[in-house]
Design a protein around this motif. Sequence first.
Motif, PDB file in Angstrom:
ATOM      1  N   THR A 188       0.841  -1.195   0.000  1.00 53.47           N
ATOM      2  CA  THR A 188       0.000   0.000   0.000  1.00 53.47           C
ATOM      3  C   THR A 188       0.877   1.246   0.000  1.00 53.47           C
ATOM      4  O   THR A 188       0.588   2.227  -0.687  1.00 53.47           O
ATOM      5  CB  THR A 188      -0.929  -0.011   1.231  1.00 53.47           C
ATOM      6  OG1 THR A 188      -1.740  -1.178   1.168  1.00 53.47           O
ATOM      7  CG2 THR A 188      -1.805   1.211   1.296  1.00 53.47           C
ATOM      8  N   ARG A 189       1.969   1.194   0.732  1.00 54.44           N
ATOM      9  CA  ARG A 189       2.901   2.323   0.796  1.00 54.44           C
ATOM     10  C   ARG A 189       3.555   2.581  -0.557  1.00 54.44           C
ATOM     11  O   ARG A 189       3.742   3.733  -0.958  1.00 54.44           O
ATOM     12  CB  ARG A 189       3.973   2.061   1.874  1.00 54.44           C
ATOM     13  CG  ARG A 189       4.887   3.232   2.099  1.00 54.44           C
ATOM     14  CD  ARG A 189       4.111   4.346   2.717  1.00 54.44           C
ATOM     15  NE  ARG A 189       4.802   5.609   2.628  1.00 54.44           N
ATOM     16  CZ  ARG A 189       4.381   6.710   3.200  1.00 54.44           C
ATOM     17  NH1 ARG A 189       3.274   6.711   3.905  1.00 54.44           N
ATOM     18  NH2 ARG A 189       5.046   7.817   3.078  1.00 54.44           N
TER      19      ARG A 189
ATOM     20  N   TYR B 215       0.991   4.302  -2.687  1.00 58.07           N
ATOM     21  CA  TYR B 215       0.833   5.676  -2.183  1.00 58.07           C
ATOM     22  C   TYR B 215       2.008   6.541  -2.628  1.00 58.07           C
ATOM     23  O   TYR B 215       1.812   7.646  -3.145  1.00 58.07           O
ATOM     24  CB  TYR B 215       0.722   5.678  -0.656  1.00 58.07           C
ATOM     25  CG  TYR B 215       0.577   7.070  -0.094  1.00 58.07           C
ATOM     26  CD1 TYR B 215      -0.676   7.644   0.084  1.00 58.07           C
ATOM     27  CD2 TYR B 215       1.700   7.830   0.240  1.00 58.07           C
ATOM     28  CE1 TYR B 215      -0.818   8.937   0.575  1.00 58.07           C
ATOM     29  CE2 TYR B 215       1.575   9.126   0.734  1.00 58.07           C
ATOM     30  CZ  TYR B 215       0.315   9.670   0.897  1.00 58.07           C
ATOM     31  OH  TYR B 215       0.182  10.948   1.374  1.00 58.07           O
TER      32      TYR B 215
ATOM     33  N   ASP C 100      -5.631  10.287   1.486  1.00 59.41           N
ATOM     34  CA  ASP C 100      -4.968   9.002   1.293  1.00 59.41           C
ATOM     35  C   ASP C 100      -5.590   8.255   0.111  1.00 59.41           C
ATOM     36  O   ASP C 100      -4.877   7.723  -0.739  1.00 59.41           O
ATOM     37  CB  ASP C 100      -5.060   8.167   2.575  1.00 59.41           C
ATOM     38  CG  ASP C 100      -4.450   6.796   2.403  1.00 59.41           C
ATOM     39  OD1 ASP C 100      -3.215   6.703   2.266  1.00 59.41           O
ATOM     40  OD2 ASP C 100      -5.226   5.809   2.378  1.00 59.41           O
TER      41      ASP C 100
ATOM     42  N   THR D 192      -4.751   9.854  -3.308  1.00 55.83           N
ATOM     43  CA  THR D 192      -3.339   9.663  -3.646  1.00 55.83           C
ATOM     44  C   THR D 192      -3.082   8.225  -4.068  1.00 55.83           C
ATOM     45  O   THR D 192      -2.410   7.970  -5.072  1.00 55.83           O
ATOM     46  CB  THR D 192      -2.437  10.064  -2.461  1.00 55.83           C
ATOM     47  OG1 THR D 192      -2.675  11.442  -2.152  1.00 55.83           O
ATOM     48  CG2 THR D 192      -0.963   9.868  -2.787  1.00 55.83           C
ATOM     49  N   ARG D 193      -3.635   7.268  -3.330  1.00 50.23           N
ATOM     50  CA  ARG D 193      -3.412   5.857  -3.666  1.00 50.23           C
ATOM     51  C   ARG D 193      -4.184   5.427  -4.910  1.00 50.23           C
ATOM     52  O   ARG D 193      -3.611   4.828  -5.829  1.00 50.23           O
ATOM     53  CB  ARG D 193      -3.815   4.938  -2.510  1.00 50.23           C
ATOM     54  CG  ARG D 193      -2.809   4.813  -1.395  1.00 50.23           C
ATOM     55  CD  ARG D 193      -3.220   3.801  -0.315  1.00 50.23           C
ATOM     56  NE  ARG D 193      -4.534   4.095   0.256  1.00 50.23           N
ATOM     57  CZ  ARG D 193      -5.654   3.429  -0.044  1.00 50.23           C
ATOM     58  NH1 ARG D 193      -5.625   2.436  -0.881  1.00 50.23           N
ATOM     59  NH2 ARG D 193      -6.802   3.766   0.516  1.00 50.23           N
TER      60      ARG D 193
END
Length: 155
Positions: free
Chosen positions: A19-20, A23, A55, A58-59
């Motif tokens: 996920t990071r 992102y 969030d 952005t993701r």
Amino acid sequence: MTTTPSPDRNGAVQPEATTRDVYDAGLAVRRQVLGADHVDRANAAMDSFTADFQDMITRIAWGGIWTRPGLGRQMRSAVTITAMVAHGHWDELAMHVRAALGNGLTRDEIKEILLQTAIYCGVPAANTAFKTAQAVFAVLDAGQDAGPHPTTPKD
């Protein structure tokens, strides 16, 4: 006949991506397209109420869609401008007109996109879109804006 999509078609959304990772890739593209100042303002204005939304966009929007290699940034800008006109999102349109210039679209190409929207989105919407783009160009021509990035913290 079913084909397996190539992993490189998915941009940042890869099987091994965290996920990071998605992102971070989304944040990088968001900063490139909208400008670091805009993203910094949006993040500075973030609070516990808007953090999940920031969030998500952005993701998902920037990391999941804008990183995909299937369309170039000019085409993505053209599609986005059309969507903003179709839905009457005028502040967003102004932001994406600036971004489109930064993505390499010319004013004449933006004009052609807006003419196309008159047919498919309606003349009243295109009329407002032309006024919105005209205002963006006036600000840029007056040197009141450093480039293709918005001056208001809209997303």
